[in-house]
Design a protein around this motif. Structure first.
Motif, PDB file in Angstrom:
ATOM      1  N   ASN A   1     -83.962 -32.221  16.178  1.00 31.15           N
ATOM      2  CA  ASN A   1     -84.195 -33.218  15.146  1.00 31.15           C
ATOM      3  C   ASN A   1     -84.062 -32.564  13.780  1.00 31.15           C
ATOM      4  OD1 ASN A   1     -86.602 -34.467  13.307  1.00 31.15           O
ATOM      5  ND2 ASN A   1     -85.529 -36.021  14.477  1.00 31.15           N
ATOM      6  N   VAL A   2     -83.401 -33.234  12.861  1.00 31.54           N
ATOM      7  CA  VAL A   2     -83.273 -32.740  11.487  1.00 31.54           C
ATOM      8  C   VAL A   2     -84.571 -33.059  10.762  1.00 31.54           C
ATOM      9  CG1 VAL A   2     -81.991 -32.910   9.327  1.00 31.54           C
ATOM     10  CG2 VAL A   2     -80.787 -33.101  11.515  1.00 31.54           C
ATOM     11  N   GLU A   3     -85.188 -32.039  10.184  1.00 36.88           N
ATOM     12  CA  GLU A   3     -86.472 -32.195   9.511  1.00 36.88           C
ATOM     13  C   GLU A   3     -86.423 -33.292   8.454  1.00 36.88           C
ATOM     14  OE1 GLU A   3     -89.616 -29.396   7.091  1.00 36.88           O
ATOM     15  OE2 GLU A   3     -88.033 -28.461   8.267  1.00 36.88           O
ATOM     16  N   ASN A   4     -87.487 -34.079   8.373  1.00 36.96           N
ATOM     17  CA  ASN A   4     -87.650 -35.186   7.419  1.00 36.96           C
ATOM     18  C   ASN A   4     -86.694 -36.345   7.672  1.00 36.96           C
ATOM     19  OD1 ASN A   4     -89.756 -33.925   5.976  1.00 36.96           O
ATOM     20  ND2 ASN A   4     -88.255 -32.752   4.811  1.00 36.96           N
ATOM     21  N   THR A   5     -86.058 -36.384   8.824  1.00 38.56           N
ATOM     22  CA  THR A   5     -85.183 -37.499   9.186  1.00 38.56           C
ATOM     23  C   THR A   5     -85.398 -37.800  10.656  1.00 38.56           C
ATOM     24  OG1 THR A   5     -83.302 -36.240  10.010  1.00 38.56           O
ATOM     25  CG2 THR A   5     -83.405 -36.575   7.621  1.00 38.56           C
ATOM     26  N   ASP A   6     -84.768 -38.827  11.124  1.00 39.68           N
ATOM     27  CA  ASP A   6     -84.722 -39.094  12.560  1.00 39.68           C
ATOM     28  C   ASP A   6     -83.324 -38.820  13.093  1.00 39.68           C
ATOM     29  OD1 ASP A   6     -87.403 -39.885  12.865  1.00 39.68           O
ATOM     30  OD2 ASP A   6     -86.945 -41.878  12.095  1.00 39.68           O
ATOM     31  N   TRP A   7     -82.598 -37.947  12.412  1.00 36.07           N
ATOM     32  CA  TRP A   7     -81.268 -37.562  12.844  1.00 36.07           C
ATOM     33  C   TRP A   7     -81.381 -36.490  13.923  1.00 36.07           C
ATOM     34  CZ3 TRP A   7     -77.015 -37.098   8.621  1.00 36.07           C
ATOM     35  CH2 TRP A   7     -76.989 -38.250   7.848  1.00 36.07           C
ATOM     36  N   ILE A   8     -80.382 -36.464  14.808  1.00 34.31           N
ATOM     37  CA  ILE A   8     -80.305 -35.448  15.863  1.00 34.31           C
ATOM     38  C   ILE A   8     -78.984 -34.703  15.694  1.00 34.31           C
ATOM     39  CG2 ILE A   8     -80.124 -35.026  18.349  1.00 34.31           C
ATOM     40  CD1 ILE A   8     -82.824 -36.040  17.812  1.00 34.31           C
ATOM     41  N   VAL A   9     -79.062 -33.373  15.658  1.00 33.17           N
ATOM     42  CA  VAL A   9     -77.868 -32.529  15.657  1.00 33.17           C
ATOM     43  C   VAL A   9     -77.804 -31.872  17.025  1.00 33.17           C
ATOM     44  CG1 VAL A   9     -76.764 -30.480  14.664  1.00 33.17           C
ATOM     45  CG2 VAL A   9     -77.975 -32.081  13.181  1.00 33.17           C
ATOM     46  N   SER A  10     -76.633 -31.874  17.626  1.00 36.24           N
ATOM     47  CA  SER A  10     -76.508 -31.242  18.939  1.00 36.24           C
ATOM     48  C   SER A  10     -75.228 -30.413  19.007  1.00 36.24           C
ATOM     49  CB  SER A  10     -76.510 -32.293  20.053  1.00 36.24           C
ATOM     50  OG  SER A  10     -75.387 -33.134  19.950  1.00 36.24           O
TER      51      SER A  10
ATOM     52  N   GLY B   1     -78.882 -44.303  16.032  1.00 33.22           N
ATOM     53  CA  GLY B   1     -78.057 -43.913  17.171  1.00 33.22           C
ATOM     54  C   GLY B   1     -76.580 -43.828  16.828  1.00 33.22           C
ATOM     55  N   ARG B   2     -76.227 -44.036  15.579  1.00 33.52           N
ATOM     56  CA  ARG B   2     -74.826 -43.999  15.142  1.00 33.52           C
ATOM     57  C   ARG B   2     -74.362 -42.544  15.056  1.00 33.52           C
ATOM     58  NH1 ARG B   2     -72.213 -47.889  12.656  1.00 33.52           N
ATOM     59  NH2 ARG B   2     -74.156 -48.866  12.037  1.00 33.52           N
ATOM     60  N   PHE B   3     -73.193 -42.285  15.649  1.00 32.32           N
ATOM     61  CA  PHE B   3     -72.611 -40.949  15.535  1.00 32.32           C
ATOM     62  C   PHE B   3     -72.008 -40.788  14.147  1.00 32.32           C
ATOM     63  CE2 PHE B   3     -72.518 -41.128  20.207  1.00 32.32           C
ATOM     64  CZ  PHE B   3     -73.088 -39.902  20.483  1.00 32.32           C
ATOM     65  N   ILE B   4     -72.539 -39.834  13.410  1.00 31.35           N
ATOM     66  CA  ILE B   4     -71.984 -39.466  12.120  1.00 31.35           C
ATOM     67  C   ILE B   4     -70.795 -38.542  12.357  1.00 31.35           C
ATOM     68  CG2 ILE B   4     -72.476 -38.370   9.890  1.00 31.35           C
ATOM     69  CD1 ILE B   4     -74.132 -40.992  10.680  1.00 31.35           C
ATOM     70  N   LEU B   5     -70.955 -37.664  13.333  1.00 30.23           N
ATOM     71  CA  LEU B   5     -69.899 -36.723  13.706  1.00 30.23           C
ATOM     72  C   LEU B   5     -69.893 -36.591  15.219  1.00 30.23           C
ATOM     73  CD1 LEU B   5     -67.819 -34.539  12.715  1.00 30.23           C
ATOM     74  CD2 LEU B   5     -69.677 -32.902  12.961  1.00 30.23           C
TER      75      LEU B   5
ATOM     76  N   GLU C   1     -62.910 -40.983  17.899  1.00 32.75           N
ATOM     77  CA  GLU C   1     -63.086 -42.428  18.068  1.00 32.75           C
ATOM     78  C   GLU C   1     -64.560 -42.824  18.220  1.00 32.75           C
ATOM     79  OE1 GLU C   1     -61.859 -40.820  22.179  1.00 32.75           O
ATOM     80  OE2 GLU C   1     -61.269 -40.501  20.104  1.00 32.75           O
ATOM     81  N   TRP C   2     -65.446 -41.848  18.467  1.00 33.64           N
ATOM     82  CA  TRP C   2     -66.880 -42.137  18.569  1.00 33.64           C
ATOM     83  C   TRP C   2     -67.559 -42.093  17.200  1.00 33.64           C
ATOM     84  CZ3 TRP C   2     -70.236 -40.892  23.272  1.00 33.64           C
ATOM     85  CH2 TRP C   2     -69.578 -41.233  24.441  1.00 33.64           C
ATOM     86  N   ASN C   3     -66.896 -41.512  16.185  1.00 29.03           N
ATOM     87  CA  ASN C   3     -67.488 -41.477  14.849  1.00 29.03           C
ATOM     88  C   ASN C   3     -67.758 -42.900  14.371  1.00 29.03           C
ATOM     89  OD1 ASN C   3     -67.453 -38.697  14.672  1.00 29.03           O
ATOM     90  ND2 ASN C   3     -65.529 -38.617  13.557  1.00 29.03           N
ATOM     91  N   MET C   4     -68.938 -43.101  13.810  1.00 31.54           N
ATOM     92  CA  MET C   4     -69.419 -44.374  13.276  1.00 31.54           C
ATOM     93  C   MET C   4     -69.776 -45.382  14.368  1.00 31.54           C
ATOM     94  SD  MET C   4     -67.159 -44.849   9.814  1.00 31.54           S
ATOM     95  CE  MET C   4     -68.006 -46.343   9.344  1.00 31.54           C
ATOM     96  N   LYS C   5     -69.706 -44.983  15.621  1.00 30.49           N
ATOM     97  CA  LYS C   5     -70.089 -45.868  16.716  1.00 30.49           C
ATOM     98  C   LYS C   5     -71.577 -45.678  17.001  1.00 30.49           C
ATOM     99  CE  LYS C   5     -65.910 -47.319  18.133  1.00 30.49           C
ATOM    100  NZ  LYS C   5     -65.130 -47.318  16.962  1.00 30.49           N
ATOM    101  N   VAL C   6     -72.233 -46.753  17.381  1.00 33.82           N
ATOM    102  CA  VAL C   6     -73.655 -46.687  17.712  1.00 33.82           C
ATOM    103  C   VAL C   6     -73.800 -46.459  19.198  1.00 33.82           C
ATOM    104  CG1 VAL C   6     -75.841 -47.958  17.744  1.00 33.82           C
ATOM    105  CG2 VAL C   6     -74.301 -48.176  15.791  1.00 33.82           C
TER     106      VAL C   6
END
Length: 170
Positions: free
Chosen positions: A137-146, A86-90, A95-100
């Motif tokens: 969802n990013v394939e082969n990960t549990d990442w979400i791009v929006s 749930g951590r924002f990579i971007l 200020e939300w970057n790296m926040k969960v």
């Protein structure tokens, strides 16, 4: 050199669960800085896994790469990327970057996908303005791009498309 056998990126690949793995953000055992690990199995001639090849990418490099992505005709960067924790990579709000993102403390947020892996949702942004959120969802990960688009901009595009299609049918 530190041992990585306790890390998920190593364990899941060596067990054969993934042919390619991207970790959530981790803190390097060597530097203490945030990093991502890209890993894949190494096979012998009989197709047995004999090791794991890992590449370390600093968080700052990932941020640099993704911050350079902009949608043509849109001056706002409204792209978000979250890892499986749930951590924002971007995030457009730096200020939300790296926040969960924690669903137990936030009642509603534009980034709540309710467990869906792909979708489109009309929601309110952090300022209470309606937006359309496209997420995948990013394939082969549990990442979400929006990607979010102002609702007014979205309806303007839809009206233009309807006018175009009505013109073709006439």
């Amino acid at each position: 050199r530190k041992n990585s056998a306790d890390r998920d990126y190593f364990k899941d690949v060596i067990r054969g669960h993934y042919r390619f793995y991207i970790s959530d953000m981790l803190y390097s055992k060597q530097t203490g800085k945030p990093v991502f690990i890209f890993s894949r199995p190494i096979y012998d001639y009989s197709n047995e896994i004999i090791g794991v090849l890992c590449a370390v990418c600093p968080y700052q490099k990932i941020l640099e790469i993704f911050s350079g992505i902009h949608i043509k005709g849109n001056s706002d960067n409204r792209i978000t990327i979250r890892d499986s924790s749930g951590r924002f990579i971007l995030h457009p709000l730096k200020e939300w970057n790296m926040k969960v993102y924690d669903t137990s403390t936030l009642v509603k947020t534009p980034y709540d996908t309710h467990g869906d892996v792909d979708g489109i949702r009309k929601i309110m942004d952090v300022n209470g303005n309606p937006i359309i959120l496209f997420y995948k969802n990013v394939e082969n990960t549990d990442w979400i791009v929006s990607y979010s688009l102002r609702y007014a901009d979205f309806t303007k595009v839809r009206r233009t498309q309807l006018k175009y299609h009505r013109g073709i049918m006439l």
